[in-house]
Write a protein that holds these residues in place. Sequence first.
Motif, short mmCIF file in Angstrom:
data_model
loop_
_atom_site.label_atom_id
_atom_site.label_comp_id
_atom_site.label_asym_id
_atom_site.label_seq_id
_atom_site.Cartn_x
_atom_site.Cartn_y
_atom_site.Cartn_z
N LYS A 352 -0.93 -52.47 33.27
CA LYS A 352 0.52 -52.33 33.46
C LYS A 352 0.86 -51.03 34.19
O LYS A 352 1.70 -51.02 35.10
N TYR A 353 0.22 -49.94 33.78
CA TYR A 353 0.54 -48.63 34.36
C TYR A 353 -0.46 -48.19 35.43
O TYR A 353 -0.37 -47.07 35.93
N ASN A 354 -1.41 -49.10 35.73
CA ASN A 354 -2.43 -48.78 36.73
C ASN A 354 -3.15 -47.47 36.40
O ASN A 354 -3.35 -46.62 37.26
N ARG A 355 -3.54 -47.35 35.13
CA ARG A 355 -4.26 -46.16 34.65
C ARG A 355 -5.46 -46.64 33.83
O ARG A 355 -5.36 -46.79 32.61
N PRO A 356 -6.59 -46.90 34.49
CA PRO A 356 -7.77 -47.38 33.76
C PRO A 356 -8.18 -46.40 32.66
O PRO A 356 -8.37 -45.21 32.93
N ARG A 357 -8.30 -46.90 31.45
CA ARG A 357 -8.67 -46.06 30.31
C ARG A 357 -9.68 -46.78 29.42
O ARG A 357 -9.72 -48.01 29.37
N SER A 358 -10.49 -45.98 28.73
CA SER A 358 -11.44 -46.50 27.75
C SER A 358 -11.44 -45.58 26.54
O SER A 358 -11.02 -44.42 26.64
N LEU A 359 -11.91 -46.12 25.40
CA LEU A 359 -11.89 -45.36 24.15
C LEU A 359 -13.26 -44.79 23.84
O LEU A 359 -14.28 -45.49 23.92
N ASP A 360 -13.29 -43.52 23.49
CA ASP A 360 -14.52 -42.88 23.03
C ASP A 360 -14.94 -43.52 21.70
O ASP A 360 -14.11 -43.97 20.91
N GLY A 362 -16.05 -42.21 19.01
CA GLY A 362 -15.48 -41.52 17.85
C GLY A 362 -14.04 -41.93 17.60
O GLY A 362 -13.61 -42.07 16.43
N VAL A 363 -13.28 -42.16 18.66
CA VAL A 363 -11.89 -42.61 18.52
C VAL A 363 -11.86 -43.99 17.87
O VAL A 363 -11.04 -44.25 16.97
N ILE A 364 -12.75 -44.84 18.31
CA ILE A 364 -12.81 -46.20 17.74
C ILE A 364 -13.09 -46.13 16.25
O ILE A 364 -12.46 -46.82 15.44
N HIS A 365 -14.04 -45.29 15.85
CA HIS A 365 -14.38 -45.16 14.43
C HIS A 365 -13.18 -44.67 13.62
O HIS A 365 -12.92 -45.16 12.52
N VAL A 366 -12.46 -43.71 14.16
CA VAL A 366 -11.28 -43.20 13.46
C VAL A 366 -10.24 -44.29 13.30
O VAL A 366 -9.66 -44.47 12.22
N LEU A 367 -9.99 -45.04 14.37
CA LEU A 367 -8.97 -46.08 14.33
C LEU A 367 -9.37 -47.23 13.42
O LEU A 367 -8.51 -47.90 12.84
N LEU A 368 -10.67 -47.46 13.29
CA LEU A 368 -11.12 -48.50 12.36
C LEU A 368 -10.81 -48.13 10.92
O LEU A 368 -10.59 -48.99 10.07
N SER A 369 -10.81 -46.84 10.62
CA SER A 369 -10.56 -46.38 9.25
C SER A 369 -9.08 -46.14 8.99
O SER A 369 -8.69 -45.87 7.85
N HIS A 370 -8.26 -46.20 10.02
CA HIS A 370 -6.82 -45.95 9.85
C HIS A 370 -6.19 -47.07 9.03
O HIS A 370 -6.59 -48.23 9.11
N GLU A 371 -5.18 -46.73 8.23
CA GLU A 371 -4.56 -47.72 7.34
C GLU A 371 -3.60 -48.66 8.05
O GLU A 371 -3.29 -49.73 7.55
N TRP A 372 -3.08 -48.29 9.21
CA TRP A 372 -2.18 -49.12 10.00
C TRP A 372 -1.01 -49.62 9.18
O TRP A 372 -0.77 -50.84 9.09
N ARG A 373 -0.28 -48.72 8.61
CA ARG A 373 0.89 -49.10 7.81
C ARG A 373 1.94 -49.78 8.68
O ARG A 373 2.76 -50.57 8.19
N GLY A 374 1.94 -49.48 9.98
CA GLY A 374 2.88 -50.13 10.89
C GLY A 374 2.32 -51.40 11.50
O GLY A 374 2.96 -52.02 12.37
N SER A 391 -4.96 -37.68 30.19
CA SER A 391 -5.14 -37.26 31.57
C SER A 391 -6.48 -37.70 32.15
O SER A 391 -6.67 -37.68 33.36
N LYS A 392 -7.42 -38.09 31.26
CA LYS A 392 -8.73 -38.50 31.72
C LYS A 392 -8.95 -39.99 31.45
O LYS A 392 -8.26 -40.59 30.64
N GLN A 393 -9.95 -40.53 32.12
CA GLN A 393 -10.24 -41.95 31.95
C GLN A 393 -10.70 -42.26 30.54
O GLN A 393 -10.34 -43.28 29.96
#
Length: 467
Positions: A352-360, A362-374, A391-393
Amino acid sequence: MNSGKGGTYLTDEKKVWNENEAILHSLQDDILVTNTDGIILKVSEATEAIYNMKSKEMVGRSVYELENEGVFTPLLTPMVIKEKKKITFVQTTMEGKKLLVTGIPVFDPDHNLVRIVSYSHDVTELLNMKKYLTDMEDEMERVKGELEMLRNLHYTDGMIATCDEMKKVLHLALQVAEIDVNVLLLGESGVGKSHIAKFIHKKSNRNKGPFIEVNCGAIPESLFEAEFFGYESGSFTGANAKGKVGLAELAEGGTLFLDEIGELSLANQVKILKFIQEKQFYRVGGTKLRTADFRLLAATNRNLEEAVENGTFRKDLFFRLNVVPITIPPLRKRPTDIIPLLDYFLKYFSDKYNRPRSLDEGVIHVLLSHEWRGNVRELINLMERLVVTSSKQLIEMENLPPHYRKSVSDVSSFDAGKRSLAEILENVEKQVLIHARQRYKTTTQMAKVLGISQPSVVRKIRKYGIE
């Protein structure tokens, strides 16, 4: 023998015999004649290629001996002797060929069985082709089923359904989509009730009509009737001079989705109930009775049964809405959906924003443990934020909002000033693995949730000494 001018010639009897032999050997099929003891009396020359034996080597031998040697199996002769009728079945040779063998009993004038004649056709290729076609049909059905499931359940407008609970939700949604039955969508805020409502609409026979979403909690009580039913010109101070078409009228021929239905006041609940029952209404200030043709969907994050008991929600309206209830599980109870959701919306916003991004990792592991109350709404918002603000890919830990970095363990426990990033990420990884080990019984389940291979899970468990 008789003599003639040109020398000797064979008797008529001998001549007939030669003709029969010639006919026998001219046939392209495997023909074999035995007596009632199973002794082979005659074979056609075509037999040699099928059984890989010279025909003269077979004549005089017993079919029982040949079976013991593995030349062919099972035996046809004893079956014909026993049944005294034509028998056909598939026989296998020593080389694995499949023969469709037919045995025919031959009787003398006194109806005594004297010979068994058998002939066969090599159907190896035919059977292989049949098996291939059957396997292909099975595979095509499997692939077709998987594609249909993926199309309908896995990535449907951003809805992910890899866990059994969510698959059941979408399966039920598909079932009710075909019928104009009232559906009540239940679940916490942000689980995707409006997405399910749109999914039902798109799969229904009303998908060519409008999908009108009414947020019952966002319209002020005093304006609800005018917004919902519309009004005629001059109905009240500040009204549009030309009047206004209401949301209910806009849903004609399509789907009317009443979101946050539990937020309606009792006074407006009465009006909605009458409208649902009769599918007729008057605009505010109007005298013309209008009819409405729509399919009703409703949603709420409140416990309407408790609201009925407390007297804040009408029982008759509840039963009118609650024909088919569908409860959508919160994201924290759909752990296997988290990574597919992250991937889907990361790609969506990257495109959508023409900004290719990927997740590290460690970020994935943190988000897997997040409670996601929302719930899913929170995840969507986070992915959009990360794509826009990084600012980085590669989106790394430092790009996460602070409260996400604390979701595994407090940031202070990382000793950020004294430990390297690799050590911090290892600590995060260990915490995630401990958390997954406590929640899931097997390493296979852990691997599925964490998005890594099962051997990797086992290796990491050993690395950190997790019991």
